[in-house]
Design a protein around this motif. Structure first.
Motif, PDB file in Angstrom:
ATOM      1  N   TYR A  92      -5.246  -7.260   3.563  1.00 34.40           N
ATOM      2  CA  TYR A  92      -4.207  -7.469   4.577  1.00 34.40           C
ATOM      3  C   TYR A  92      -4.168  -8.916   5.060  1.00 34.40           C
ATOM      4  O   TYR A  92      -3.192  -9.346   5.676  1.00 34.40           O
ATOM      5  CB  TYR A  92      -4.429  -6.542   5.777  1.00 34.40           C
ATOM      6  CG  TYR A  92      -4.278  -5.074   5.452  1.00 34.40           C
ATOM      7  CD1 TYR A  92      -3.268  -4.626   4.609  1.00 34.40           C
ATOM      8  CD2 TYR A  92      -5.137  -4.123   5.998  1.00 34.40           C
ATOM      9  CE1 TYR A  92      -3.133  -3.282   4.306  1.00 34.40           C
ATOM     10  CE2 TYR A  92      -5.001  -2.774   5.705  1.00 34.40           C
ATOM     11  CZ  TYR A  92      -3.998  -2.363   4.857  1.00 34.40           C
ATOM     12  OH  TYR A  92      -3.857  -1.035   4.564  1.00 34.40           O
ATOM     13  N   GLY A 107     -10.269  -3.550   0.480  1.00 34.90           N
ATOM     14  CA  GLY A 107      -8.962  -3.012   0.827  1.00 34.90           C
ATOM     15  C   GLY A 107      -8.455  -3.541   2.158  1.00 34.90           C
ATOM     16  O   GLY A 107      -7.283  -3.878   2.302  1.00 34.90           O
ATOM     17  N   PRO A 167       0.814  -1.221   0.000  1.00 42.34           N
ATOM     18  CA  PRO A 167       0.000   0.000   0.000  1.00 42.34           C
ATOM     19  C   PRO A 167       0.849   1.273   0.000  1.00 42.34           C
ATOM     20  O   PRO A 167       0.478   2.267  -0.637  1.00 42.34           O
ATOM     21  CB  PRO A 167      -0.823  -0.127   1.292  1.00 42.34           C
ATOM     22  CG  PRO A 167      -0.873  -1.586   1.567  1.00 42.34           C
ATOM     23  CD  PRO A 167       0.450  -2.122   1.129  1.00 42.34           C
ATOM     24  N   THR A 215       3.368  -3.351  -7.400  1.00 48.19           N
ATOM     25  CA  THR A 215       2.753  -2.034  -7.553  1.00 48.19           C
ATOM     26  C   THR A 215       2.757  -1.610  -9.013  1.00 48.19           C
ATOM     27  O   THR A 215       1.761  -1.094  -9.532  1.00 48.19           O
ATOM     28  CB  THR A 215       3.503  -1.000  -6.698  1.00 48.19           C
ATOM     29  OG1 THR A 215       3.482  -1.422  -5.335  1.00 48.19           O
ATOM     30  CG2 THR A 215       2.846   0.363  -6.810  1.00 48.19           C
ATOM     31  N   THR A 255      -5.451   2.804   7.010  1.00 47.27           N
ATOM     32  CA  THR A 255      -6.816   2.285   7.063  1.00 47.27           C
ATOM     33  C   THR A 255      -7.758   3.287   7.712  1.00 47.27           C
ATOM     34  O   THR A 255      -8.857   3.545   7.209  1.00 47.27           O
ATOM     35  CB  THR A 255      -6.849   0.955   7.842  1.00 47.27           C
ATOM     36  OG1 THR A 255      -5.963   0.017   7.212  1.00 47.27           O
ATOM     37  CG2 THR A 255      -8.256   0.379   7.875  1.00 47.27           C
ATOM     38  N   LEU A 305       0.024   0.862   8.403  1.00 48.93           N
ATOM     39  CA  LEU A 305      -1.199   0.328   7.796  1.00 48.93           C
ATOM     40  C   LEU A 305      -2.435   0.722   8.597  1.00 48.93           C
ATOM     41  O   LEU A 305      -3.498   0.980   8.026  1.00 48.93           O
ATOM     42  CB  LEU A 305      -1.099  -1.190   7.686  1.00 48.93           C
ATOM     43  CG  LEU A 305       0.001  -1.718   6.765  1.00 48.93           C
ATOM     44  CD1 LEU A 305      -0.013  -3.240   6.727  1.00 48.93           C
ATOM     45  CD2 LEU A 305      -0.150  -1.163   5.352  1.00 48.93           C
TER      46      LEU A 305
END
Length: 336
Positions: free
Chosen positions: A229, A225, A92, A144, A266, A262
């Motif tokens: 994870y 999304g 991410p 990516t 989030t 993260l």
């Protein structure tokens, strides 16, 4: 399924990472062609072949994902599952870098905090590993780039995977033919189970992707999304608690920084999603009120157009004046 991949690839030994990768590309194409045959979806091929720009992007995507898969298989089979999971935790943040460097996007404050935590995590893990965690960084960067190129191609997941594996079919099939000719290939030479597992690489590659493609049209993107994870969390768990890879305190500290980044991302994404929903709801409410007012105005005009339509008033007034008799003004009375 993606998170449990580290449990599959070790069973393909004594095949090396490159041979496993070649089988994965070849049998993925075979499986995807069977899927397309069942779905009868072939029209996109002609359209793609007539568009050199999109075809070039497919070639780039095929090369990049091949490198990503190969490095991932090598990392898993060389007992570096934890570092491969780190690559997908970093992913991410790598997407944010693409947005800034390529698309010229501006970051929100929370995103800057997440990027700072990510850079600090890489620094801590470099000290912890005694080297730059290059495997994780290359996996994150390549995936990516693959995601960015795939997004600009505009193909559905099924068609996209078919095209990417088709692009790489000749070199990978040629490599397998070379291994068979030299007697170095393992297909059909180890055991029936080993052969079936090699053939199954196409199925285990395609099934999760097909599930993901089906989920994207049924599940909110914010939920997807966060579910993304799960893959690296499961990979990390396999590396630590099943493969018993070394995790000294310094590595835990580096991973803690990544997980903190993260969490910030989030939280920021959820907050931004709520803001967007409120804005859309407010706009819809304004539009609805305007529509109601417009309908009421239309009803009023239908009953009495002169009352609310100044454009209609002018000609009617002029007509009334034209039809009215002209009366001479009275002469003034004489003054005494």
């Amino acid at each position: 399924m993606w998170g449990l991949f580290p449990l599959y690839w070790p069973h393909l030994k004594p095949a090396g990472a490159v041979e496993i990768l070649a089988h994965r590309m070849v049998w993925s194409l075979v499986f995807m062609l069977l899927v397309l045959a069942v779905l009868r979806r072939w029209s996109w091929i002609r359209v793609l072949l007539r568009d050199p720009a999109r075809l070039a992007k497919i070639v780039v995507a095929g090369i990049v994902i091949t490198a990503n898969w190969g490095l991932y298989i090598w990392g898993v089979n060389s007992h570096q599952v934890v570092e491969t999971s780190l690559g997908y935790f970093i992913n991410p943040l790598a997407f944010i870098a693409i947005g800034v460097l390529v698309l010229g996007e501006r970051l929100r404050n929370a995103q800057w905090v997440a990027v700072g935590l990510g850079v600090a995590a890489v620094a801590v893990l470099t000290v912890a590993y005694g080297r730059l965690p290059w495997l994780a960084l290359v996996l994150a960067t390549s995936f990516t780039i693959y995601g960015y190129v795939k997004k600009t191609v505009g193909l559905a997941p099924t068609e996209s995977l078919t095209a990417e594996t088709a692009v790489m079919f000749l070199p990978t099939a040629g490599y397998l033919a070379y291994l068979s000719w030299t007697g170095e290939g393992t297909l059909g030479t180890v055991s029936v189970e080993h052969t079936l597992l090699l053939l199954g690489t196409g199925i285990v590659t395609a099934i999760p992707l097909l599930c993901f493609g089906a989920a994207t049209v049924r599940v909110p993107l914010s939920t997807i999304g966060m579910l993304q994870y799960l893959g690296p969390i499961l990979q990390f768990s396999v590396g630590v608690w099943i493969n018993h890879e070394a995790m000294p305190g310094s590595r835990w500290a580096g991973f803690a920084l990544i997980w903190g980044a993260l969490v910030v991302l989030t939280f920021d994404a959820v907050r931004q999603s709520h803001r967007t929903r409120r804005t859309v709801a407010r706009s819809a409410a304004v539009a609805g009120a305007a529509a109601v007012a417009g309908a009421a105005l239309a009803d009023t005009v239908a009953v009495n157009p002169v009352a609310v339509n100044p454009v209609a008033v002018a000609p009617l007034a002029a007509e009334t004046v034209a039809e009215a008799p002209v009366r001479p003004e009275p002469e003034p009375e004489p003054t005494v």
